[in-house]
Design an enzyme around this catalytic site. Structure first.
Site, PDB file in Angstrom:
ATOM      1  N   GLY A 220       0.813  -1.204   0.000  1.00 30.58           N
ATOM      2  CA  GLY A 220       0.000   0.000   0.000  1.00 30.58           C
ATOM      3  C   GLY A 220       0.846   1.252   0.000  1.00 30.58           C
ATOM      4  O   GLY A 220       1.990   1.254  -0.470  1.00 30.58           O
ATOM      5  N   SER A 221       0.299   2.314   0.542  1.00 33.52           N
ATOM      6  CA  SER A 221       0.942   3.624   0.472  1.00 33.52           C
ATOM      7  C   SER A 221       2.144   3.708   1.400  1.00 33.52           C
ATOM      8  O   SER A 221       2.220   3.033   2.430  1.00 33.52           O
ATOM      9  CB  SER A 221      -0.054   4.723   0.841  1.00 33.52           C
ATOM     10  OG  SER A 221      -0.335   4.695   2.236  1.00 33.52           O
ATOM     11  N   SER A 222       3.076   4.581   1.024  1.00 33.80           N
ATOM     12  CA  SER A 222       4.256   4.808   1.857  1.00 33.80           C
ATOM     13  C   SER A 222       3.864   5.386   3.209  1.00 33.80           C
ATOM     14  O   SER A 222       4.449   5.043   4.240  1.00 33.80           O
ATOM     15  CB  SER A 222       5.227   5.751   1.137  1.00 33.80           C
ATOM     16  OG  SER A 222       6.381   5.964   1.902  1.00 33.80           O
ATOM     17  N   ARG A 223       2.866   6.238   3.206  1.00 32.21           N
ATOM     18  CA  ARG A 223       2.432   6.862   4.466  1.00 32.21           C
ATOM     19  C   ARG A 223       1.972   5.812   5.471  1.00 32.21           C
ATOM     20  O   ARG A 223       2.426   5.792   6.626  1.00 32.21           O
ATOM     21  CB  ARG A 223       1.310   7.865   4.188  1.00 32.21           C
ATOM     22  CG  ARG A 223       0.769   8.548   5.438  1.00 32.21           C
ATOM     23  CD  ARG A 223      -0.336   9.550   5.082  1.00 32.21           C
ATOM     24  NE  ARG A 223      -0.920  10.131   6.284  1.00 32.21           N
ATOM     25  CZ  ARG A 223      -1.900   9.564   6.987  1.00 32.21           C
ATOM     26  NH1 ARG A 223      -2.394   8.396   6.586  1.00 32.21           N
ATOM     27  NH2 ARG A 223      -2.376  10.143   8.067  1.00 32.21           N
ATOM     28  N   THR A 224       1.086   4.915   5.052  1.00 29.79           N
ATOM     29  CA  THR A 224       0.601   3.872   5.954  1.00 29.79           C
ATOM     30  C   THR A 224       1.721   2.911   6.322  1.00 29.79           C
ATOM     31  O   THR A 224       1.835   2.481   7.478  1.00 29.79           O
ATOM     32  CB  THR A 224      -0.559   3.102   5.301  1.00 29.79           C
ATOM     33  OG1 THR A 224      -1.612   4.018   4.982  1.00 29.79           O
ATOM     34  CG2 THR A 224      -1.097   2.029   6.229  1.00 29.79           C
ATOM     35  N   GLY A 225       2.556   2.566   5.355  1.00 30.00           N
ATOM     36  CA  GLY A 225       3.670   1.669   5.632  1.00 30.00           C
ATOM     37  C   GLY A 225       4.616   2.216   6.672  1.00 30.00           C
ATOM     38  O   GLY A 225       5.102   1.480   7.545  1.00 30.00           O
ATOM     39  N   GLU A 243       5.659  -3.237   1.178  1.00 28.08           N
ATOM     40  CA  GLU A 243       5.858  -2.866  -0.224  1.00 28.08           C
ATOM     41  C   GLU A 243       5.043  -1.606  -0.458  1.00 28.08           C
ATOM     42  O   GLU A 243       3.822  -1.622  -0.363  1.00 28.08           O
ATOM     43  CB  GLU A 243       5.409  -4.005  -1.136  1.00 28.08           C
ATOM     44  CG  GLU A 243       5.953  -3.883  -2.563  1.00 28.08           C
ATOM     45  CD  GLU A 243       5.184  -2.889  -3.407  1.00 28.08           C
ATOM     46  OE1 GLU A 243       5.700  -1.764  -3.622  1.00 28.08           O
ATOM     47  OE2 GLU A 243       4.075  -3.219  -3.832  1.00 28.08           O
ATOM     48  N   CYS A 277       2.381   0.344  -8.603  1.00 26.94           N
ATOM     49  CA  CYS A 277       3.445   0.941  -7.788  1.00 26.94           C
ATOM     50  C   CYS A 277       4.739   1.081  -8.573  1.00 26.94           C
ATOM     51  O   CYS A 277       5.591   1.898  -8.220  1.00 26.94           O
ATOM     52  CB  CYS A 277       3.663   0.124  -6.518  1.00 26.94           C
ATOM     53  SG  CYS A 277       3.911  -1.629  -6.816  1.00 26.94           S
TER      54      CYS A 277
END
Length: 486
Positions: A220-225, A243, A277
């Site tokens: 998913g998103s970099s923010r959530t990761g 990822e 992505c």
């Protein structure tokens, strides 16, 4: 009944959530979310089932996974149709995704044996044996862009290794997840081995924070990761595989076949409406007449790209983005770049209000001083003109991300020079950068991941190594250590 817990379909007890076809606003799925209490029930079910699933042995687990493969094969047309309806992707693309889900089974079996199998050798100290054991209960968070293939790529290797799973799909694609679980159920999966919890942020938070999970696999998103990474930093006993996408560069240098180059640029930037992505976000083109001619061809080709609903005939190249909100976000991203001094070469437009349908955009950001290092997750490609190769590579590396990168160049020496200097986990030469092999690892560096590559290397984060020194009987050494007498 849309939650699958301990082998039973149950109703969610949370608030109502609806899945909508982004191309026509048709309601695809409607139900209620799983509450934190139901998430706990799912984790408990997975915990209770885990040891028996592990003790079934690899061949026993494989038989069920292969039965699931057979169910996918028998229902691939339905799977492709459901993916198309929920994501808005054209049918030619979702048929490919359904096929990739089937192919993942064989690749995962091969990876299990190669990466995490059992081996032994004789040493002076005894028989050295390497085995691998499952972590236990793992959470899988699925994305919306490949709602079948990507979570499938976590779930299958996790099960082969002997883990049990709690699966939380994207709230934007719940029907795909529901169909996946129905096929697992038909395959004879024992109760509790996979549990499905449908929901939004609160459901995901409850699962990620649950003390009884042993790992979490996230796409998913970099923010959530990054939030998950911070959350798990104080808990080293749990495995976290991330990822998270990228701000991916593609360099064009001295290509004779410009038509082929234009094709690969389009496939890199606009496939899946730019919602991969690995999609190219930044295109580096040489200054001068050669670069001008290439861009002229590219602009003409982009304007000819067919966009339409998932079921349009003849089929479009680009379907809808995942939602009207996502479409508006891309229009806003384009506006922000224009306000920073960029120049639009092909305007991205919101084709139809109330839908996620947008046209592909191309924007020249050469000379923009404070260019945002953002992953604009849609069909908007930024062009940067460069003077020399070293400058292009330096600019390409000017990002906190590091997922995919590529170069279109006739010279092998140019590719080798680029490969040695670029920072990315996927680096392609004279191929679209959205192309990746399931028989290879898939992952990035920097803000794109945490060194837990998926695809063929998913087996690595699904099990931990157990090293043993063994002998068939207790025996004294030929010589006792100094100071010992028996």
């Amino acid at each position: 009944m849309t939650q699958f817990i301990e082998g039973k379909w149950v109703a969610g007890l949370g608030h109502e959530v609806t899945s909508i076809n982004p191309a026509n606003q048709e309601v695809i799925w409607n139900s209620k979310t799983a509450t934190p209490e139901q998430v706990s029930q799912a984790v408990d079910a997975a915990r209770n089932a885990q040891f028996d699933w592990f003790m079934l042995g690899f061949e026993g687990r494989l038989a069920i996974v292969e039965a699931y493969r057979d169910q996918l094969e028998a229902n691939k047309a339905e799977m492709a149709e459901v993916i198309a309806q929920e994501t808005g992707k054209p049918q030619w693309e979702t048929a490919t995704e359904a096929g990739a889900m089937i192919g993942k089974i064989g690749l995962s079996v091969a990876a299990y044996h190669k990466r995490t199998g059992t081996s032994e050798s004789e040493t002076p100290a005894g028989r050295a044996v390497l085995r691998h054991k499952p972590h236990g209960v793992v959470a899988v968070f699925g994305p919306y862009n490949f709602p079948g293939h990507l979570p499938n790529g976590h779930i299958v290797p996790a099960l082969l290794a002997g883990n049990t799973v709690v699966f939380k799909p994207s709230e934007l694609t719940p029907k795909v997840a529901e169909l996946m679980l129905k096929l697992w159920e038909k395959a004879g999966l024992p109760a509790g081995v996979i549990n499905l919890v449908q929901g939004e942020v609160e459901t995901g938070k409850a699962l990620a924070a649950h003390p009884q999970i042993d790992g979490l696999f996230f796409t998913g998103s970099s923010r959530t990761g990054h939030i998950l990474h911070q959350q798990y930093a104080g808990d080293p006993g749990k495995i976290l595989a991330l990822e998270m996408g990228g701000n991916n560069p593609l360099i064009i240098k001295d290509v004779a076949d410009t038509k082929a180059a234009v094709h690969d640029i389009i496939q890199s930037a606009y496939i899946s409406a730019g919602q991969r992505c690995t999609c190219a976000r930044r295109l580096y083109v040489e200054k001068g007449a050669t670069g001008d001619a290439l861009l002229e061809q590219l602009v003409a080709a982009i304007k000819q790209i067919k966009v339409g609903p998932w079921n349009a005939q003849p089929q479009p190249f680009m379907g809808s983005m995942i939602s009207e909100t996502a479409a508006k976000g891309m229009v806003e991203a384009q506006r922000n770049l224009l306000n920073l001094g960029a120049n639009s070469l092909v305007e991205l437009t919101h084709i139809e209000a109330g839908t996620g349908l947008v046209s592909p955009g191309l924007i020249d950001v050469t000379g923009v001083i404070e260019l945002p290092d953002e992953e604009y997750f849609g069909p908007l490609l930024q062009v940067v003109r460069y003077s020399d190769f070293d400058e292009a590579i330096k600019l390409a590396n000017t990002t906190r991300y590091g997922l995919s990168a590529g170069i279109l160049a006739d010279s092998r020496e140019d590719y080798d020079y680029f490969l040695a200097r670029i920072r990315a986990g996927i680096v392609n030469w004279n191929k679209q950068i959205t192309g990746a092999s399931g028989a290879a690892p898939f992952g990035g560096v920097g803000a794109s991941g945490n060194h837990r590559a998926s695809a063929f290397y998913a087996a690595d984060y699904c099990a931990y190594p157990v090293a043993s020194v063994e002998a068939d009987a207790v025996s004294l050494p030929a010589t006792l250590s100094p100071g010992l007498s028996l």
